[in-house]
Design a protein around this motif. Structure first.
Motif, PDB file in Angstrom:
ATOM      1  N   ALA A 139       0.864  -1.184   0.000  1.00 16.88           N
ATOM      2  CA  ALA A 139       0.000   0.000   0.000  1.00 16.88           C
ATOM      3  C   ALA A 139       0.896   1.227   0.000  1.00 16.88           C
ATOM      4  O   ALA A 139       1.789   1.358   0.847  1.00 16.88           O
ATOM      5  CB  ALA A 139      -0.904   0.001   1.223  1.00 16.88           C
ATOM      6  N   HIS A 140       0.672   2.121  -0.949  1.00 18.05           N
ATOM      7  CA  HIS A 140       1.550   3.283  -1.106  1.00 18.05           C
ATOM      8  C   HIS A 140       0.734   4.571  -1.213  1.00 18.05           C
ATOM      9  O   HIS A 140      -0.225   4.635  -1.970  1.00 18.05           O
ATOM     10  CB  HIS A 140       2.416   3.116  -2.358  1.00 18.05           C
ATOM     11  N   ALA A 142      -3.391   3.376  10.470  1.00 22.20           N
ATOM     12  CA  ALA A 142      -4.080   2.512  11.438  1.00 22.20           C
ATOM     13  C   ALA A 142      -5.029   1.539  10.742  1.00 22.20           C
ATOM     14  O   ALA A 142      -5.106   0.354  11.104  1.00 22.20           O
ATOM     15  CB  ALA A 142      -4.847   3.368  12.445  1.00 22.20           C
ATOM     16  N   LYS A 143      -5.744   2.025   9.725  1.00 26.49           N
ATOM     17  CA  LYS A 143      -6.660   1.143   8.991  1.00 26.49           C
ATOM     18  C   LYS A 143      -5.888   0.039   8.274  1.00 26.49           C
ATOM     19  O   LYS A 143      -6.312  -1.128   8.251  1.00 26.49           O
ATOM     20  CB  LYS A 143      -7.476   1.962   7.990  1.00 26.49           C
ATOM     21  N   LEU A 144      -4.759   0.390   7.697  1.00 26.94           N
ATOM     22  CA  LEU A 144      -3.941  -0.621   7.011  1.00 26.94           C
ATOM     23  C   LEU A 144      -3.387  -1.634   8.012  1.00 26.94           C
ATOM     24  O   LEU A 144      -3.305  -2.827   7.715  1.00 26.94           O
ATOM     25  CB  LEU A 144      -2.796   0.060   6.263  1.00 26.94           C
ATOM     26  N   LYS A 145      -3.032  -1.171   9.197  1.00 24.13           N
ATOM     27  CA  LYS A 145      -2.499  -2.076  10.219  1.00 24.13           C
ATOM     28  C   LYS A 145      -3.539  -3.093  10.670  1.00 24.13           C
ATOM     29  O   LYS A 145      -3.228  -4.280  10.875  1.00 24.13           O
ATOM     30  CB  LYS A 145      -2.025  -1.257  11.426  1.00 24.13           C
ATOM     31  N   ASP A 146      -4.783  -2.644  10.816  1.00 25.43           N
ATOM     32  CA  ASP A 146      -5.841  -3.508  11.346  1.00 25.43           C
ATOM     33  C   ASP A 146      -6.609  -4.268  10.273  1.00 25.43           C
ATOM     34  O   ASP A 146      -7.473  -5.088  10.591  1.00 25.43           O
ATOM     35  CB  ASP A 146      -6.830  -2.667  12.161  1.00 25.43           C
ATOM     36  N   ALA A 147      -6.312  -3.988   9.001  1.00 25.82           N
ATOM     37  CA  ALA A 147      -7.095  -4.573   7.909  1.00 25.82           C
ATOM     38  C   ALA A 147      -6.953  -6.088   7.846  1.00 25.82           C
ATOM     39  O   ALA A 147      -5.868  -6.638   8.062  1.00 25.82           O
ATOM     40  CB  ALA A 147      -6.676  -3.957   6.574  1.00 25.82           C
ATOM     41  N   ARG A 148      -8.071  -6.756   7.535  1.00 29.49           N
ATOM     42  CA  ARG A 148      -8.077  -8.196   7.317  1.00 29.49           C
ATOM     43  C   ARG A 148      -8.310  -8.473   5.835  1.00 29.49           C
ATOM     44  O   ARG A 148      -8.496  -7.540   5.046  1.00 29.49           O
ATOM     45  CB  ARG A 148      -9.174  -8.849   8.174  1.00 29.49           C
ATOM     46  N   VAL A 176     -11.286  -3.218   2.969  1.00 28.78           N
ATOM     47  CA  VAL A 176     -10.817  -2.293   1.930  1.00 28.78           C
ATOM     48  C   VAL A 176     -10.401  -0.989   2.604  1.00 28.78           C
ATOM     49  O   VAL A 176     -11.149  -0.427   3.403  1.00 28.78           O
ATOM     50  CB  VAL A 176     -11.919  -2.018   0.886  1.00 28.78           C
ATOM     51  N   THR A 177      -9.208  -0.527   2.286  1.00 27.38           N
ATOM     52  CA  THR A 177      -8.691   0.731   2.821  1.00 27.38           C
ATOM     53  C   THR A 177      -8.529   1.727   1.687  1.00 27.38           C
ATOM     54  O   THR A 177      -7.855   1.451   0.695  1.00 27.38           O
ATOM     55  CB  THR A 177      -7.328   0.529   3.507  1.00 27.38           C
ATOM     56  N   ALA A 222      -8.522   2.064  -3.875  1.00 21.41           N
ATOM     57  CA  ALA A 222      -8.859   1.154  -2.777  1.00 21.41           C
ATOM     58  C   ALA A 222      -7.825   0.045  -2.684  1.00 21.41           C
ATOM     59  O   ALA A 222      -7.486  -0.588  -3.689  1.00 21.41           O
ATOM     60  CB  ALA A 222     -10.238   0.562  -3.005  1.00 21.41           C
ATOM     61  N   PHE A 223      -7.319  -0.178  -1.483  1.00 17.11           N
ATOM     62  CA  PHE A 223      -6.406  -1.294  -1.246  1.00 17.11           C
ATOM     63  C   PHE A 223      -7.180  -2.370  -0.486  1.00 17.11           C
ATOM     64  O   PHE A 223      -7.707  -2.118   0.592  1.00 17.11           O
ATOM     65  CB  PHE A 223      -5.187  -0.859  -0.431  1.00 17.11           C
TER      66      PHE A 223
END
Length: 276
Positions: free
Chosen positions: A59-60, A103-109, A113-114, A134-135
């Protein structure tokens, strides 16, 4: 249609990102956050995009993608100093948005979608959130590039002497640069502290930055270098002065960087130093 070839320097930096990210993941046994810093036009965003294209679990986004909106910068200019109308210096970024995205990327399963923020520089406004890329899922690597990522504050006494005409003529009381320096000491240090490793792409000196920035502008506008309007060149000459103090400070060692990629004037790599 085939993608354009990745410049050799960007490809080498992408290879470095690949190496250090693999090592970090093995060491920390979790997804990693890597910050890439460097002056305007050094190729940091191109290198990050090249790495992300070859590594789908990346994710960038850029520090430039979390600029404050124009209205927010105008309020900052009215309340602190008129020079804050210009985006770029510390104090003109929405760091809370950056932290929420991290934080959203850290907790994403796997099913999550982040949305990754984006800013339209030519229009000078943040792209509507509905249009952000969207990642999906969990990122193995989170890359954030930005010119001052990892910059440290200067000693207060260093702020007294102006470094260019902009500071001499328009920041006579050092209010603007003092506020930006305090931001590096506080909110930006907190944001930078959320990263595992920093790579700095170092220009040979600040003197090359105006030309690199001009080349960058020509690319964004889809113009040959000699077709860039004269008024744009004049604006760039003024624009880079907003970045000069901190860029010079970083080139002199005022930044966190475990790895340093040293460039020549032609942006070819002279050497890579690390870990530092």
């Amino acid at each position: 249609m085939a993608s354009p070839p990745v410049p050799a320097t960007a490809a080498e930096i992408a290879t470095l990102i690949d190496m250090v990210s693999r090592e970090l993941i093995l060491e920390l046994r979790r997804p990693v956050r890597i910050a890439i810093s460097g002056a305007q036009g050094c190729g940091k965003t191109t290198a990050c995009k090249a790495f992300a294209a070859a590594n789908p679990r990346t994710a960038h986004f850029s520090l430039d993608d979390i600029y404050l909106a124009t209205a927010e910068r105008k309020a900052l200019a009215a309340n602190v100093h008129p020079l804050f109308k210009m985006r770029g210096p510390p104090g003109t970024h929405d760091l809370e948005l950056g932290k929420r995205t991290l934080a959203k990327l850290k907790d994403a399963r796997a099913q999550d979608v982040t949305q990754l923020p984006r800013f339209d520089k030519l229009a000078d406004h943040r792209v509507p959130a509905a249009e952000w890329p969207a990642f999906k899922g969990t990122a193995n690597v989170v890359l954030v590039d930005g010119w001052c990522m990892g910059a440290t504050p200067e000693p207060v006494e260093a702020l007294e002497m102006p470094v260019n005409d902009l500071e001499l003529d328009e920041d006579e009381g050092a209010v603007w640069r003092t506020y930006a320096n305090a931001q590096l000491e506080g909110a930006y240090a907190d944001f930078f502290g959320r990263f595992d490793l920093f790579i700095n792409i170092a220009a040979p000196s600040f003197d090359v930055v105006p030309h690199w920035r001009l080349e960058q502008e020509a690319t964004m506008r889809g113009l040959a270098l000699d077709k860039v309007p004269p008024e744009v060149k004049t604006n760039i000459g003024r624009f880079v002065q907003y970045y000069e103090r901190i860029t010079r400070h970083m080139l002199a060692g005022g930044r966190r960087a475990e790895w340093v990629v040293r460039l020549g004037e032609d942006r070819q790599i002279l050497g890579i130093d690390g870990p530092l």
